[in-house]
Design an enzyme around this catalytic site. Structure first.
Site, mmCIF file in Angstrom:
data_model
loop_
_atom_site.group_PDB
_atom_site.id
_atom_site.type_symbol
_atom_site.label_atom_id
_atom_site.label_comp_id
_atom_site.label_asym_id
_atom_site.label_seq_id
_atom_site.Cartn_x
_atom_site.Cartn_y
_atom_site.Cartn_z
ATOM 1 N N THR A 1 -40.795 3.381 56.714
ATOM 2 C CA THR A 1 -41.767 4.193 55.520
ATOM 3 C C THR A 1 -41.431 5.835 55.955
ATOM 4 O O THR A 1 -41.150 6.501 55.452
ATOM 5 C CB THR A 1 -42.957 3.601 55.940
ATOM 6 O OG1 THR A 1 -42.997 1.988 54.759
ATOM 7 C CG2 THR A 1 -43.255 4.757 54.160
ATOM 8 N N ILE A 51 -40.221 6.612 58.851
ATOM 9 C CA ILE A 51 -38.696 6.863 59.642
ATOM 10 C C ILE A 51 -37.699 8.020 58.275
ATOM 11 O O ILE A 51 -36.781 8.691 58.405
ATOM 12 C CB ILE A 51 -38.088 6.115 60.178
ATOM 13 C CG1 ILE A 51 -38.811 5.819 61.768
ATOM 14 C CG2 ILE A 51 -37.031 6.367 60.266
ATOM 15 C CD1 ILE A 51 -38.366 4.912 62.288
ATOM 16 N N TRP A 52 -37.794 6.558 56.854
ATOM 17 C CA TRP A 52 -36.953 6.829 55.754
ATOM 18 C C TRP A 52 -37.373 8.485 55.049
ATOM 19 O O TRP A 52 -36.450 9.116 55.227
ATOM 20 C CB TRP A 52 -37.403 6.413 55.306
ATOM 21 C CG TRP A 52 -36.306 6.049 53.584
ATOM 22 C CD1 TRP A 52 -35.508 5.513 53.707
ATOM 23 C CD2 TRP A 52 -37.170 6.717 52.363
ATOM 24 N NE1 TRP A 52 -34.785 5.950 52.038
ATOM 25 C CE2 TRP A 52 -36.027 7.090 51.125
ATOM 26 C CE3 TRP A 52 -38.020 7.800 52.539
ATOM 27 C CZ2 TRP A 52 -36.057 7.463 49.919
ATOM 28 C CZ3 TRP A 52 -37.516 7.855 50.704
ATOM 29 C CH2 TRP A 52 -36.945 7.721 50.290
ATOM 30 N N HIS A 53 -38.822 9.079 55.470
ATOM 31 C CA HIS A 53 -39.333 10.110 55.132
ATOM 32 C C HIS A 53 -38.197 11.030 55.541
ATOM 33 O O HIS A 53 -38.587 12.293 55.168
ATOM 34 C CB HIS A 53 -40.704 10.586 54.805
ATOM 35 C CG HIS A 53 -41.106 9.956 53.511
ATOM 36 N ND1 HIS A 53 -41.902 9.009 53.433
ATOM 37 C CD2 HIS A 53 -41.364 10.108 52.741
ATOM 38 C CE1 HIS A 53 -41.922 7.991 52.477
ATOM 39 N NE2 HIS A 53 -41.912 9.022 51.641
ATOM 40 N N GLY A 54 -38.243 11.134 57.406
ATOM 41 C CA GLY A 54 -37.892 11.892 57.596
ATOM 42 C C GLY A 54 -37.781 11.581 58.847
ATOM 43 O O GLY A 54 -38.119 11.067 60.348
#
Lengths: 402, 450
Positions: free
Chosen positions: B298, B300-303
């Site tokens: 979660t 990593i997915w955001h940035g």
């Protein structure tokens, strides 16, 4: 539903019916809202198609984006959609009106800073001062020092004009403190050699009793502000003012300057006053070598019809302006300056045979030869602190003359 | 092109609505597909090709996976599915961790595409034989840029009949309008307030805390407003998407927050990562591992910077703490206090989220406890507070459900007069929205500055 009494069954049915009615009511309501919403969208879309495009915005003081040319390559690299979005926003129906709506709603909601402009008391729009560029400041001071050493026979003086927020700090909105340019200015002048005569413009302006020293809608000082500092500068400039007085002429009551353009606050307008020296028969000619124009006056009345009325003084900034007067002395003053000087020169014509303005930001000449050509006896540095604290052009120019 | 841009509202949307209602039956799918292409290529034409590649890849992969499944070669099907997902993840990683420009919406539409491959493999949906249908799913313009990440089997069920159903247009446009108000009148205004805080070189504690509040509400209204607009548009086009936000700042625990914030992302991780890993039906140790994986992903997915990983683990820590340590014992505490504590945790988490690096996040947290030595509250705090207090109060009010319930009650149980008043308010707000959108492009050109 066997086993459930009729009465209860009926109640349940009635409740369901009521719920059904509510749902239906909501569907009808939403649909009405949706139609009105889409109606407004479509109406504005159609208005945008019908209304003619404008080329210039008075309020924003800039050219507006025009319809971009369509091409496959512009579409592919994304530049078409960007320029189309700019164009659509710039040409949006009622743009100026919508801007004003936004400004007023934000002002009502308590906002007191628009872009870098504070909504000060008594209608003053006060621009946030610039942060000094320490390196540029040191380099400028060094160049002035070297230039002074190279031309010991020339009298040198400096006037550094603070911004409006420094002088009118009590006019800032409550709880706002901004950088005090008085400190920046004294730090700068302390770096200069002792032979350069300093006029303390900050003190002169802060001590002034009354009158409007800065425009409410523009960052510049008014002619009165310039006059106040001129009086303080008289002993430093070493000019004889006995018998000379100045007559005020109100030339405009409709000036809306850069601060109102930046902030979007168009509620107020300023007066522009120019000063005419009395008690002297000296007349002058103004020469603009770059445009090869000669005029009899430093005032450009036609500029009062344009957006930036401050350009009534000299028509704006020029790399070089030469003023030749009928004053019978051998004094020739060279002024390195920014636009604050433009409204200061009106006080100098009775005292010098020759006044030369150089704006280093546009000047690519050689100062050493300029000193010879004009037979310069005096040099004046006349700058706003806002320009001086970030400027690199003055040092570049001076170093051509050492 | 975003939903809250002038070109979307005053060129694209009227044109789309006109075509959608004029063209009957299956033609609507073509309209939707073309709308998706135009919408996307107006935002990021260069990345269009990559999205088309993704569509073709998943189209082929879906057929392949289903062919293996029919031949009862489960292992081969799994390999085919995993290879597809690996390509997706690799593409995401390449775009996120290199200096290549990130294609518009890639994080969102790639997750949609993975959902398709996984649904086919898990038997939740049939492989699609018509490439247009899959293209429509991946490039569906209401969701392509920022979600919600609708799972394929949900989407596919609704694709059979696109003729307008009673109430869809009204409810959809209404939701779109509300989303527009949230985005333009709350989120963007809060964004400007937040920018005015971060522009300060030094700040008192309360200023930094105000900045954190501005950002927390900005993010909520920005994202939930955008989701409302997306779900509303989808509804107008005949699709019913589940809600993506459910008053998350009223949550009584961090775990609950994640069931109410960006719901479609949480559901995606649950259905395609957490449950396939074993979910809750395994030992405590394995559950712990599964949660850890989900929260790191979660983040990593955001940035692509460390602060996002820390942010993911930060939330993961509280979720794990609630489940394995508190085990519901916190229920004894009054709900209001639990909501407050949850919000404090979540809001502090956003500091990691909005900071460009781990170092600046720590710096900002330091400013919140007074590292700049300006005390708790100074005159700059008062200035910023006074300028933005109105929008902050509105933000707090609209984060709850009270105003919506009151509004719904008023329009249903009172007469026409009240409904007219509300409609008048909407019209005023819409005009204000347009004024704010046009005003955002205000720039004065100062050719002779000094």
């Amino acid at each position: 539903m066997p086993g459930i009494p009729r009465r209860i069954r009926k109640q349940v049915e009635m409740r369901e019916e009521r719920e059904q009615k509510r749902l239906l009511k909501r569907v009808v309501y939403d649909r009405l809202v949706a139609w009105i919403f889409c109606g407004i969208l479509c109406a504005l879309t159609i208005l945008n198609v019908i209304l003619p495009d404008r080329s210039f915005s008075e309020a924003e003081n800039r050219n507006l984006a025009q319809r971009p040319a369509f091409s496959g390559s512009a579409l592919a690299d994304g530049s078409f959609s960007d320029s189309f979005a700019d164009y659509y926003a710039d040409q949006f129906a009622g743009r100026d009106l919508l801007m004003q709506l936004k400004f007023h709603v934000e002002y009502l909601s308590g906002k007191r800073k628009f872009a870098d402009v504070y909504e000060g008391k008594d209608g003053y729009l006060l621009v946030e001062p610039t942060e000094p560029d320490e390196e540029a400041v040191a380099r400028t001071a060094d160049a002035i020092t070297k230039f002074a050493a190279a031309h010991e026979d020339v009298d040198m003086t400096a006037i550094i004009v603070p911004d409006a927020a420094t002088v009118l700090a009590d006019h800032l909105p409550s709880n706002v403190t901004v950088r005090d340019q008085a400190l920046d200015i004294s730090a700068f002048t302390s770096m200069l050699p002792a032979r350069i005569g300093i006029t303390d413009a900050v003190a002169a302006l802060r001590e002034a009793e009354e009158g409007q020293l800065y425009y409410r809608t523009d960052h510049h000082w008014t002619s009165l502000g310039a006059y106040t500092v001129f009086q303080a500068a008289v002993p430093v400039l070493d000019v004889e003012t006995d018998g000379i007085s100045y007559k005020e002429h109100l030339v405009s009551e409709t000036f809306q300057g850069t601060s109102s353009s930046k902030s979007g606050d168009l509620r107020r307008k300023d007066d522009i006053v120019v000063y005419e020296p009395l008690g002297t028969d000296a007349i002058y000619n103004v020469n603009f070598p770059e445009d090869q124009i000669r005029r009899r006056s430093m005032f450009f009345a036609e500029k009062l019809e344009e957006k930036d009325q401050y350009t009534v003084f000299f028509g704006g900034n020029h790399s070089v302006v030469e003023i030749e007067t009928t004053v019978d002395n051998d004094r020739s003053i060279l002024i390195f300056k920014d636009s604050y000087a433009n409204s200061f020169i009106q006080f100098l014509t009775p005292y010098y045979h020759r006044i030369t303005l150089i704006d280093p930001r546009y000047y690519y000449g050689d100062v050493a030869s300029a000193l010879k050509t004009y037979g310069v006896t005096d040099v004046l540095y006349l700058y706003s602190a806002d320009t001086l604290m970030t400027d690199t052009a003055l040092a570049d120019t001076l170093l051509t003359g050492v | 092109m975003t939903f809250s841009s002038l070109t979307f509202l005053f060129v694209f949307l009227p044109a789309f609505l006109l075509l959608h209602f004029l063209i009957p039956g299956k033609g609507k799918r073509v309209v939707l597909f073309i709308a998706g292409i135009v919408f996307y290529s107006f935002g990021d034409p260069k990345a269009m090709l990559f999205m088309l590649f993704s569509i073709l890849l998943h189209y082929a992969a879906g057929l392949e996976i289903s062919r293996f499944l029919q031949a009862e070669e489960k292992a081969a099907a799994k390999i085919a599915m995993l290879v597809t997902v690996a390509v997706d993840v690799a593409a995401l990683a390449v775009f996120k961790y290199t200096s290549l420009a990130l294609p518009l919406g890639i994080s969102f539409y790639t997750f949609s595409a993975i959902s398709y491959a996984a649904d086919v493999y898990m038997g939740k949906a049939e492989a699609e034989r018509n490439p247009l249908t899959l293209a429509l799913y991946i490039s569906f313009f209401p969701k392509v840029v920022s979600g919600p990440i609708v799972q394929y089997h949900d989407f596919r069920q609704q694709l059979t009949d696109l003729s307008p159903k009673e109430g869809d247009f009204g409810a959809g446009m209404y939701l779109f309008m509300i989303g527009l108000f949230k985005k333009v009148l709350l989120a963007d205004v809060l964004g400007a307030a937040f920018a005015s805080v971060t522009a300060l070189p030094e700040m008192a504690s309360a200023t930094a805390i105000l900045g954190m509040l501005f950002y927390s509400f900005q993010l909520y209204f920005d994202f939930s407003g955008y989701s409302d607009m997306a779900i509303g548009l989808a509804r107008v086009a005949g699709f019913r998407f589940a809600k993506n936000f459910d008053h998350p700042y009223l949550s009584t625990s961090v775990a609950q927050f994640w069931r109410r914030w960006h719901i479609s992302l949480g559901a995606w991780f649950r259905d395609y990562v957490y449950i396939p890993l074993g979910g809750n039906r395994c030992s405590a140790l394995m559950q712990f591992r599964n949660l850890l994986i989900v929260w790191i992903l979660t983040g990593i997915w955001h940035g692509n910077t460390w602060n996002f990983v820390v942010w993911g683990l930060y939330h993961g820590f509280f979720v794990i703490f609630e489940r394995f340590v508190l085990k519901g014992k916190q229920e004894a505490i009054p709900a209001a206090i639990r909501v407050f504590v949850t919000d404090v945790i979540v809001f502090i988490g956003w500091v990691f989220f909005f900071s460009p690096s781990m170092g600046s996040a720590v710096h900002y947290l330091g400013q919140m406890i007074g590292r700049d030595g300006l005390g708790f509250w100074d005159s700059a705090t008062t200035f910023i507070f006074r300028q933005n207090i109105l929008v902050l109060i509105l933000a707090v009010l609209f984060s709850g459900s009270f105003i919506r319930k009151w509004h719904d009650g008023m329009i249903l149980s009172h007469g026409k007069g009240i409904r007219r008043v509300f409609i008048g308010v909407y019209i005023a707000l819409l005009i204000l929205c347009v004024a704010f959108m046009v005003g955002a492009t205000y720039s004065s050109f100062l050719y002779v500055q000094f």
